[in-house]
Motif scaffolding. Sequence first.
Motif, short mmCIF file in Angstrom:
data_model
loop_
_atom_site.label_atom_id
_atom_site.label_comp_id
_atom_site.label_asym_id
_atom_site.label_seq_id
_atom_site.Cartn_x
_atom_site.Cartn_y
_atom_site.Cartn_z
N LYS A 165 27.37 -18.76 -19.70
CA LYS A 165 28.28 -19.40 -20.49
C LYS A 165 29.84 -19.01 -20.30
O LYS A 165 30.01 -17.87 -19.82
CB LYS A 165 27.87 -19.89 -21.83
CG LYS A 165 26.49 -20.63 -21.93
CD LYS A 165 26.32 -20.83 -23.26
CE LYS A 165 24.92 -21.71 -23.54
NZ LYS A 165 23.97 -20.19 -23.66
N GLY A 166 30.76 -19.52 -20.85
CA GLY A 166 31.98 -18.92 -20.66
C GLY A 166 32.62 -18.91 -19.40
O GLY A 166 33.29 -17.93 -19.08
N LYS A 171 31.76 -20.02 -11.88
CA LYS A 171 32.16 -18.89 -11.01
C LYS A 171 31.15 -18.71 -10.01
O LYS A 171 31.23 -18.26 -8.98
CB LYS A 171 32.41 -17.48 -11.89
CG LYS A 171 33.29 -16.62 -10.81
CD LYS A 171 33.77 -15.40 -11.87
CE LYS A 171 34.43 -14.38 -10.81
NZ LYS A 171 35.13 -13.50 -11.68
N ALA A 172 29.86 -18.89 -10.58
CA ALA A 172 28.61 -18.56 -9.62
C ALA A 172 28.46 -19.76 -8.55
O ALA A 172 28.10 -19.38 -7.61
CB ALA A 172 27.49 -18.72 -10.65
N CYS A 173 29.09 -20.57 -9.00
CA CYS A 173 29.09 -21.75 -7.87
C CYS A 173 30.24 -21.66 -6.55
O CYS A 173 30.04 -22.21 -5.58
CB CYS A 173 29.61 -23.08 -8.40
SG CYS A 173 28.29 -23.71 -9.67
N ILE A 194 32.67 -27.30 -25.85
CA ILE A 194 31.58 -27.99 -25.46
C ILE A 194 30.45 -27.33 -24.69
O ILE A 194 30.87 -26.86 -23.85
CB ILE A 194 31.99 -29.37 -24.68
CG1 ILE A 194 33.00 -30.15 -25.43
CG2 ILE A 194 30.86 -30.23 -24.44
CD1 ILE A 194 33.77 -31.38 -24.50
N ALA A 195 29.24 -27.19 -25.32
CA ALA A 195 28.12 -26.63 -24.80
C ALA A 195 28.54 -25.12 -24.19
O ALA A 195 28.04 -24.44 -23.30
CB ALA A 195 27.57 -27.20 -23.62
N SER A 196 29.60 -24.36 -24.95
CA SER A 196 30.00 -23.09 -24.48
C SER A 196 30.75 -23.12 -23.34
O SER A 196 30.92 -21.78 -22.78
CB SER A 196 29.13 -22.18 -24.82
OG SER A 196 28.44 -22.04 -26.29
N GLY A 197 31.27 -24.07 -22.70
CA GLY A 197 32.06 -23.93 -21.55
C GLY A 197 31.40 -23.58 -20.30
O GLY A 197 32.23 -22.41 -20.02
N PRO A 198 30.49 -23.73 -19.95
CA PRO A 198 29.81 -22.85 -18.47
C PRO A 198 30.69 -23.00 -17.39
O PRO A 198 30.43 -21.75 -16.52
CB PRO A 198 28.36 -23.79 -18.47
CG PRO A 198 28.06 -24.48 -19.71
CD PRO A 198 29.46 -24.86 -20.30
N THR A 199 31.56 -23.92 -17.34
CA THR A 199 32.16 -24.30 -16.19
C THR A 199 33.66 -23.94 -16.23
O THR A 199 34.58 -24.35 -15.33
CB THR A 199 31.92 -25.36 -15.15
OG1 THR A 199 32.21 -26.38 -16.20
CG2 THR A 199 30.26 -25.52 -14.65
N VAL A 236 34.95 -15.68 -18.40
CA VAL A 236 35.88 -15.80 -17.21
C VAL A 236 37.38 -16.24 -17.73
O VAL A 236 37.07 -17.35 -18.67
CB VAL A 236 35.26 -16.76 -16.25
CG1 VAL A 236 36.19 -16.98 -15.16
CG2 VAL A 236 33.99 -16.22 -15.91
N LYS A 237 38.32 -15.54 -17.63
CA LYS A 237 39.57 -15.83 -18.18
C LYS A 237 40.41 -16.97 -17.35
O LYS A 237 40.15 -16.93 -16.12
CB LYS A 237 40.41 -14.63 -18.31
CG LYS A 237 39.64 -13.81 -19.37
CD LYS A 237 39.35 -14.34 -20.57
CE LYS A 237 38.32 -13.18 -21.67
NZ LYS A 237 37.83 -14.05 -22.59
N PRO A 238 41.37 -17.67 -18.07
CA PRO A 238 42.10 -18.60 -17.16
C PRO A 238 42.67 -17.62 -16.17
O PRO A 238 43.32 -16.86 -16.19
CB PRO A 238 43.16 -18.99 -18.30
CG PRO A 238 42.48 -18.77 -19.80
CD PRO A 238 41.52 -17.59 -19.45
N GLY A 239 43.04 -18.45 -15.17
CA GLY A 239 43.47 -18.05 -13.96
C GLY A 239 42.56 -17.32 -13.05
O GLY A 239 42.95 -17.07 -11.68
N ASP A 240 41.25 -17.17 -13.22
CA ASP A 240 40.35 -16.39 -12.45
C ASP A 240 40.25 -17.41 -10.95
O ASP A 240 39.83 -18.33 -11.17
CB ASP A 240 39.13 -16.44 -13.11
CG ASP A 240 38.04 -15.57 -12.37
OD1 ASP A 240 37.56 -15.91 -11.12
OD2 ASP A 240 37.52 -14.47 -12.80
#
Length: 426
Positions: A165-166, A171-173, A194-199, A236-240
């Motif tokens: 999540k998060g 990022k794995a994709c 929402i669902a801890s934001g996986p993407t 994973v932070k914004p801008g990654d």
Amino acid sequence: MSVDPQQFLRELFATAIDAAHPQQVLEAHLPKDRSGRVIVIGAGKAAAAMAQVVERCWQGEVSGLVVTRYGHGAPCEKIEVVEAAHPVPDAAGQAVAKRVFELVSNLSEDDRVIFLLSGGGSALLALPAAGITLADKQSINKALLKSGATIGEMNCVRKHLSAIKGGRLGKACWPATVYTYAISDVPGDLATVIASGPTVADPSTSAEALAILKRYGIDVPASVRNWLQSPESETVKPGDPGLARSHFQLIARPQQSLEAAAVKCRQAGFSPLILGDLEGESREVAKVHAGIARQVVLHGQPLAAPCVILSGGETTVTVRGNGRGGRNAEFLLSLTDSLKGLPGVFALAGDTDGIDGSEDNAGAIMTPDSYARAVALGLSASDELDNNNGYGYFEALDALIVTEPTRTNVNDFRAILILESPKNDA
């Protein structure tokens, strides 16, 4: 005005659910180019129903894997549907989360991934971070559910204890293109919650997760504390750049369901008042609703009867007793205790996924005679509220709403129907 109040409230609830159902809302948001291969993954109470829509609409090769709650599955021909536990994760959820993560790893930039996301995904897609066990996550999850923490606070903790999540799944994709289609079950419709934001990128921090656990007095094992104090636990932070090809689209939200219910109210001759997405303790939110209903009946403010007060969102319950009941039963029990049979006031509270907390009912209905009928049965609304026993109270009145799983989820729906005309102050 000739209307069956209880039947009308049930019809409003059905309208709210239908307005957010994947069969109604997903197809229009899918990519215009539906040729070629697509990998479909998903998590949440609506995941199976959403997968059915993709299978029906996609013209190219479709494969994939989605996880939903036990009993919320639906038959798919090309996309595998797995069921797991909610709201506390189990081994089945952990196993499927690992499979989902592996399925999207090592993709190329020519690949396309569709991620179908809905409420419940946090528990259903359970892949603990390194050094954290499923038992750790289960115990912390149970404690959070009883603590009165908001869904945003709960999911802040969950995503920092997760390997998926998060933003980590998105990022794995990489470098594949990811299209996330989400049905919101959280106040404010925040993609990170929402669902801890996986993407999606997540601005919250591990320090905030630790502070939440401390705020609610939740004991955690040393392994969890050490993990949250490590830089590796950050999401994973914004801008990654790993999320540069990840796109998020909200396809249904609680407001749409409230607006659909409001339209039905107007068609029936009732003035609607939408209070919106609400948070807070269920019993306290109910007291505010009771105050508004009383003001309508006694003074014709803020609008005159006949009318309907509508609200949604996700309230919380701090569990103090040993009774049965979810957020909606607790809300309705507190409302009953507050109004004590105020004439002309009927109410429904239910979860749009068909499950109120972890019970088998979606919610319940209150009528003007509910309080008196319960007293005749020897039931005290205040005592049952002290025991968190909304389910037992309304079960005794034969007033539970049982819908079975709806295969969508835009959170709670509350409707208070007021037929009584304003009374003279004197």
